[in-house]
Design a protein around this motif. Structure first.
Motif, mmCIF file in Angstrom:
data_model
loop_
_atom_site.group_PDB
_atom_site.id
_atom_site.type_symbol
_atom_site.label_atom_id
_atom_site.label_comp_id
_atom_site.label_asym_id
_atom_site.label_seq_id
_atom_site.Cartn_x
_atom_site.Cartn_y
_atom_site.Cartn_z
ATOM 1 N N ILE A 96 0.786 -1.266 -0.066
ATOM 2 C CA ILE A 96 -0.015 -0.121 0.001
ATOM 3 C C ILE A 96 0.894 1.357 0.265
ATOM 4 C CG2 ILE A 96 -1.982 1.254 1.143
ATOM 5 C CD1 ILE A 96 -2.622 -1.797 0.118
ATOM 6 N N VAL A 97 0.671 1.683 -1.202
ATOM 7 C CA VAL A 97 2.028 2.890 -1.300
ATOM 8 C C VAL A 97 1.338 4.327 -1.399
ATOM 9 C CG1 VAL A 97 3.687 3.630 -2.790
ATOM 10 C CG2 VAL A 97 3.396 1.105 -2.564
ATOM 11 N N GLN A 98 2.027 5.248 -0.689
ATOM 12 C CA GLN A 98 1.389 6.835 -1.019
ATOM 13 C C GLN A 98 2.425 7.525 -1.794
ATOM 14 O OE1 GLN A 98 2.374 4.956 2.083
ATOM 15 N NE2 GLN A 98 0.222 4.225 2.332
ATOM 16 N N GLU A 99 2.021 8.340 -2.310
ATOM 17 C CA GLU A 99 3.053 9.214 -3.145
ATOM 18 C C GLU A 99 3.483 10.336 -2.201
ATOM 19 O OE1 GLU A 99 3.308 11.689 -7.443
ATOM 20 O OE2 GLU A 99 3.027 9.616 -7.273
ATOM 21 N N TYR A 100 4.794 10.791 -1.942
ATOM 22 C CA TYR A 100 5.118 11.809 -1.135
ATOM 23 C C TYR A 100 6.217 12.389 -2.110
ATOM 24 C CZ TYR A 100 2.631 10.448 2.959
ATOM 25 O OH TYR A 100 1.669 10.151 3.729
ATOM 26 N N LYS A 122 10.116 -13.589 -4.654
ATOM 27 C CA LYS A 122 8.767 -13.457 -3.952
ATOM 28 C C LYS A 122 7.893 -12.554 -5.087
ATOM 29 C CE LYS A 122 9.806 -14.503 0.887
ATOM 30 N NZ LYS A 122 9.733 -14.097 2.215
ATOM 31 N N ALA A 123 6.723 -12.529 -5.086
ATOM 32 C CA ALA A 123 6.024 -11.767 -5.976
ATOM 33 C C ALA A 123 5.125 -10.758 -5.168
ATOM 34 C CB ALA A 123 4.808 -12.726 -6.724
ATOM 35 N N ALA A 124 4.916 -9.568 -5.837
ATOM 36 C CA ALA A 124 4.067 -8.523 -5.036
ATOM 37 C C ALA A 124 3.319 -7.774 -6.095
ATOM 38 C CB ALA A 124 5.134 -7.762 -4.478
ATOM 39 N N GLY A 125 2.348 -7.330 -5.536
ATOM 40 C CA GLY A 125 1.274 -6.170 -6.360
ATOM 41 C C GLY A 125 1.283 -4.969 -5.520
ATOM 42 N N ILE A 126 0.977 -4.004 -6.041
ATOM 43 C CA ILE A 126 1.114 -2.554 -5.532
ATOM 44 C C ILE A 126 -0.343 -1.763 -5.814
ATOM 45 C CG2 ILE A 126 2.214 -0.230 -5.693
ATOM 46 C CD1 ILE A 126 4.626 -1.764 -7.281
ATOM 47 N N VAL A 127 -0.770 -1.386 -4.565
ATOM 48 C CA VAL A 127 -1.952 -0.467 -4.736
ATOM 49 C C VAL A 127 -1.481 0.925 -4.174
ATOM 50 C CG1 VAL A 127 -4.404 -0.106 -3.500
ATOM 51 C CG2 VAL A 127 -3.353 -2.327 -3.907
ATOM 52 N N SER A 128 -1.558 1.956 -5.070
ATOM 53 C CA SER A 128 -1.258 3.160 -4.616
ATOM 54 C C SER A 128 -2.188 4.314 -4.650
ATOM 55 C CB SER A 128 0.037 3.597 -5.768
ATOM 56 O OG SER A 128 -0.623 3.778 -6.786
ATOM 57 N N HIS A 156 -2.292 -2.580 -11.386
ATOM 58 C CA HIS A 156 -1.694 -1.778 -10.628
ATOM 59 C C HIS A 156 -2.801 -0.808 -10.189
ATOM 60 C CE1 HIS A 156 -0.015 2.440 -9.852
ATOM 61 N NE2 HIS A 156 -0.163 2.156 -8.956
ATOM 62 N N PRO A 157 -3.831 -1.055 -9.108
ATOM 63 C CA PRO A 157 -4.813 -0.191 -8.685
ATOM 64 C C PRO A 157 -4.438 1.168 -8.100
ATOM 65 C CG PRO A 157 -5.043 -2.427 -7.695
ATOM 66 C CD PRO A 157 -3.865 -2.252 -8.252
ATOM 67 N N ALA A 158 -4.573 2.303 -8.975
ATOM 68 C CA ALA A 158 -4.311 3.553 -8.467
ATOM 69 C C ALA A 158 -5.301 4.489 -8.098
ATOM 70 C CB ALA A 158 -3.598 4.125 -9.897
ATOM 71 N N LEU A 159 -5.248 4.666 -6.728
ATOM 72 C CA LEU A 159 -6.358 5.646 -5.995
ATOM 73 C C LEU A 159 -6.206 7.031 -6.032
ATOM 74 C CD1 LEU A 159 -6.580 3.067 -3.115
ATOM 75 C CD2 LEU A 159 -8.109 3.078 -5.084
ATOM 76 N N SER A 180 -10.255 -3.959 -10.122
ATOM 77 C CA SER A 180 -8.758 -3.617 -10.205
ATOM 78 C C SER A 180 -7.945 -4.373 -9.345
ATOM 79 C CB SER A 180 -8.510 -2.122 -10.247
ATOM 80 O OG SER A 180 -7.150 -1.847 -10.306
ATOM 81 N N VAL A 181 -8.254 -4.383 -8.028
ATOM 82 C CA VAL A 181 -7.626 -5.105 -6.738
ATOM 83 C C VAL A 181 -7.567 -6.665 -7.262
ATOM 84 C CG1 VAL A 181 -7.909 -5.700 -4.666
ATOM 85 C CG2 VAL A 181 -7.722 -3.266 -5.040
ATOM 86 N N ASN A 182 -8.815 -7.371 -7.521
ATOM 87 C CA ASN A 182 -9.001 -8.584 -7.943
ATOM 88 C C ASN A 182 -8.271 -8.825 -9.007
ATOM 89 O OD1 ASN A 182 -11.012 -10.018 -6.000
ATOM 90 N ND2 ASN A 182 -12.045 -8.605 -6.704
ATOM 91 N N GLN A 183 -8.054 -8.005 -10.200
ATOM 92 C CA GLN A 183 -7.259 -8.308 -11.449
ATOM 93 C C GLN A 183 -5.748 -8.413 -10.842
ATOM 94 O OE1 GLN A 183 -8.384 -5.284 -14.107
ATOM 95 N NE2 GLN A 183 -10.391 -6.207 -14.272
ATOM 96 N N MET A 184 -5.382 -7.622 -10.201
ATOM 97 C CA MET A 184 -4.102 -7.497 -9.321
ATOM 98 C C MET A 184 -3.720 -8.849 -8.937
ATOM 99 S SD MET A 184 -2.377 -5.375 -6.330
ATOM 100 C CE MET A 184 -3.574 -6.258 -5.237
ATOM 101 N N LEU A 185 -4.589 -9.191 -7.944
ATOM 102 C CA LEU A 185 -4.262 -10.461 -7.044
ATOM 103 C C LEU A 185 -4.481 -11.576 -8.093
ATOM 104 C CD1 LEU A 185 -6.421 -9.570 -4.037
ATOM 105 C CD2 LEU A 185 -3.924 -9.582 -4.225
ATOM 106 N N ASP A 186 -5.129 -11.712 -9.217
ATOM 107 C CA ASP A 186 -5.316 -12.704 -10.290
ATOM 108 C C ASP A 186 -3.929 -12.854 -10.873
ATOM 109 O OD1 ASP A 186 -7.910 -13.218 -9.849
ATOM 110 O OD2 ASP A 186 -8.629 -12.038 -11.710
ATOM 111 N N GLN A 187 -2.911 -11.886 -10.783
ATOM 112 C CA GLN A 187 -1.539 -11.999 -11.135
ATOM 113 C C GLN A 187 -0.693 -12.347 -10.043
ATOM 114 O OE1 GLN A 187 -0.370 -8.419 -13.251
ATOM 115 N NE2 GLN A 187 -2.089 -8.789 -15.038
#
Length: 199
Positions: A96-100, A122-128, A156-159, A180-187
């Protein structure tokens, strides 16, 4: 099912094994700042993920570990061992990533730098999130994850602070973000499954 469909298609739960063999995915909250909204976003992602039944999802809050600036003398780094153990126990991640200032937080960069082998293969998804969906922070994070041998997935779900938050601090995601979140987790899940045997 074709290789491409396994990586990019919809989730079929083919990878379910149950019990102790279930994949463990850590949802890493990337901010420790006062007034942060990452706990709201992390909770939402976990609620969506738990409905899938394809892994054990756990929120990992950097703020709960004592991780002073790496290499700074006199800091209380007593949380480093627990941080290492927690990350080592995970098979994959959602950050869970915030932009600063066009990048990720200093706290997240510091936490990433504390470890090396624990992240590898390991694998990772990003929600920003941010004024432009946190896109610039995500691009910086991708470079760091690549160096740590973490396979980051494309979706990449971008909020947006303007459309997915009320007054910039109450999280109210648009309906499209659920898909978008589910598509990310599908990967994330197939990549996590594929990488686990080589560790």
């Amino acid at each position: 099912m074709s290789f491409i469909k396994k990586l990019f298609g919809s989730n079929t739960n083919d990878q379910l094994t149950g019990g102790n063999d279930m994949l463990k995915i850590g949802i890493v909250l990337g901010s420790t700042r006062e007034g942060r909204v990452s706990p709201q976003v992390g909770k939402w992602v976990k609620e969506l993920a738990d409905k899938r039944g394809d892994a054990e999802y756990e929120i990992i809050d950097i703020a709960e570990f004592k991780l002073p600036l790496l290499g700074e003398p006199g800091g209380d780094a007593s949380g480093a061992a627990a941080w290492s153990s927690k990350i080592n126990s995970c098979d994959g991640f959602v950050f869970i990533v915030q932009e600063y200032n066009h990048s990720i937080t200093g706290a997240l960069k510091n936490a990433l730098d504390y470890l090396r082998d624990e992240w590898n293969n390991k694998a990772a998804g990003i929600v920003s999130y941010g004024s432009v969906g946190g896109a610039r922070a995500t691009e910086h994070l991708r470079g760091i994850l690549s160096e740590l041998l973490v396979a980051h997935v494309r979706v990449h779900p971008a909020l947006s602070l303007f459309t997915d938050f009320e007054n910039g601090n109450v999280f109210k995601p648009a309906d499209v973000q659920v898909a978008s979140v589910n598509q990310m987790l599908d990967q994330v899940i197939p990549w996590t499954t594929a990488l686990k045997p080589i560790r």
